[in-house]
Design a protein around this motif. Structure first.
Motif, short mmCIF file in Angstrom:
data_model
loop_
_atom_site.label_atom_id
_atom_site.label_comp_id
_atom_site.label_asym_id
_atom_site.label_seq_id
_atom_site.Cartn_x
_atom_site.Cartn_y
_atom_site.Cartn_z
N GLN A 13 34.09 39.13 30.47
CA GLN A 13 33.72 39.91 31.65
C GLN A 13 34.54 39.47 32.86
OE1 GLN A 13 29.45 39.49 32.09
NE2 GLN A 13 29.11 41.40 30.96
N ALA A 14 34.70 40.37 33.80
CA ALA A 14 35.40 40.03 35.03
C ALA A 14 34.75 38.82 35.69
CB ALA A 14 35.38 41.22 35.98
N GLY A 15 35.61 37.92 36.17
CA GLY A 15 35.13 36.68 36.76
C GLY A 15 35.04 35.53 35.78
N GLY A 16 35.17 35.83 34.50
CA GLY A 16 35.09 34.82 33.47
C GLY A 16 36.40 34.08 33.26
N SER A 17 36.40 33.20 32.24
CA SER A 17 37.56 32.35 31.95
C SER A 17 37.89 32.39 30.47
CB SER A 17 37.27 30.91 32.36
OG SER A 17 37.02 30.79 33.75
N ARG A 67 44.74 31.27 40.11
CA ARG A 67 43.75 31.60 39.07
C ARG A 67 44.14 31.07 37.70
NH1 ARG A 67 42.86 36.75 37.69
NH2 ARG A 67 45.00 37.44 38.19
N PHE A 68 45.43 31.11 37.38
CA PHE A 68 45.91 30.67 36.07
C PHE A 68 46.64 29.33 36.22
CE2 PHE A 68 46.46 35.12 33.93
CZ PHE A 68 45.16 35.44 34.28
N THR A 69 46.53 28.49 35.19
CA THR A 69 47.23 27.21 35.18
C THR A 69 47.87 26.99 33.82
OG1 THR A 69 45.63 26.26 36.73
CG2 THR A 69 47.02 24.73 35.49
N ILE A 70 49.16 26.71 33.84
CA ILE A 70 49.87 26.41 32.60
C ILE A 70 49.98 24.90 32.46
CG2 ILE A 70 52.15 26.57 33.71
CD1 ILE A 70 53.21 27.74 31.06
N SER A 71 49.89 24.43 31.23
CA SER A 71 50.05 23.00 30.95
C SER A 71 50.57 22.85 29.53
CB SER A 71 48.72 22.26 31.12
OG SER A 71 47.75 22.74 30.19
N ARG A 72 51.00 21.64 29.19
CA ARG A 72 51.49 21.40 27.85
C ARG A 72 51.14 20.00 27.39
NH1 ARG A 72 57.67 22.50 27.95
NH2 ARG A 72 57.53 21.89 25.75
N ASN A 84 41.28 31.64 34.88
CA ASN A 84 40.00 31.69 35.57
C ASN A 84 39.93 32.94 36.46
OD1 ASN A 84 39.33 29.15 34.46
ND2 ASN A 84 40.27 28.09 36.21
N SER A 85 38.72 33.29 36.88
CA SER A 85 38.52 34.44 37.76
C SER A 85 39.25 35.67 37.24
CB SER A 85 39.00 34.10 39.19
OG SER A 85 38.32 32.98 39.69
N LEU A 86 39.06 35.95 35.98
CA LEU A 86 39.78 37.05 35.34
C LEU A 86 39.36 38.39 35.92
CD1 LEU A 86 39.77 35.66 31.74
CD2 LEU A 86 41.81 36.43 32.96
N VAL A 121 39.60 42.20 29.64
CA VAL A 121 38.64 41.84 30.69
C VAL A 121 37.88 43.10 31.07
CG1 VAL A 121 38.32 40.80 32.96
CG2 VAL A 121 40.24 40.09 31.51
N SER A 122 36.58 43.06 30.87
CA SER A 122 35.76 44.22 31.20
C SER A 122 35.23 44.12 32.63
CB SER A 122 34.58 44.33 30.23
OG SER A 122 33.75 43.19 30.34
N ALA A 123 35.07 45.28 33.25
CA ALA A 123 34.61 45.32 34.64
C ALA A 123 33.13 45.00 34.76
CB ALA A 123 34.90 46.69 35.24
#
Length: 123
Positions: A13-17, A67-72, A84-86, A121-123
Motif C-alpha cells: 500500500q502507499a506509504g509502505g516499504s 525515500r530510497f536507499t541503495i547499499s551493497r 520507503n514511503s512508496l 503500490v496501491s493507492a
C-alpha cells in the motif's frame, strides 16, 4: 559473465516499504558499480539509484531522493534497494544492473542485467 537475480518485489500500500535484493553469481561483482532501474508500462527505463564498487559513493534520482536507499554487501555479492514511503507512481518492474562506469545513470552503460522484479503500490 555476471548473472544477477532480483527478489523482494510485491504488492504494497502507499506509504509502505519494500526491500529489493539483487544477488550476483560471481565474486567479481565487487569490482562493478551497481545500479537500480525501473520501467513502468508504456514508459522508458528510468535510473533509480547507483552505488560505486565499495559502497562509499551513492547517487539517486530526484524522484526517489530521501525515500530510497541503495547499499551493497560485497561479502554476500548482493546489492539492496530499501524503498520507503512508496507511492503509486513507484509501480514498475525494477532491475538491477552492473557497470564499469561508476556514477553512470545511463542504461546503455550497464553491461549486465537481472530479469526484474515487479513492485506494485496501491493507492
Amino acid at each position: 559473465q555476471v548473472q544477477l537475480v532480483e527478489s523482494g518485489g510485491g504488492l504494497v500500500q502507499a506509504g509502505g516499504s519494500l526491500r529489493l535484493s539483487c544477488a550476483a553469481s560471481e565474486p567479481t561483482f565487487s569490482s562493478f558499480a551497481m545500479g537500480w532501474f525501473r520501467q513502468a508500462p508504456g514508459k522508458e527505463r528510468e535510473f533509480v539509484a547507483g552505488i560505486n564498487w565499495n559502497g562509499v559513493s551513492t547517487y539517486d534520482s530526484d524522484s526517489v531522493k530521501g525515500r530510497f536507499t541503495i547499499s551493497r554487501d560485497n561479502a554476500r555479492n548482493t546489492v539492496y534497494l530499501q524503498m520507503n514511503s512508496l507511492k503509486p507512481e513507484d509501480t514498475a518492474v525494477y532491475y538491477c544492473a552492473a557497470t564499469n562506469h561508476p556514477g553512470s545513470i545511463w542504461y546503455y552503460e550497464y553491461h549486465y542485467w537481472g530479469q526484474g522484479t515487479q513492485v506494485t503500490v496501491s493507492a
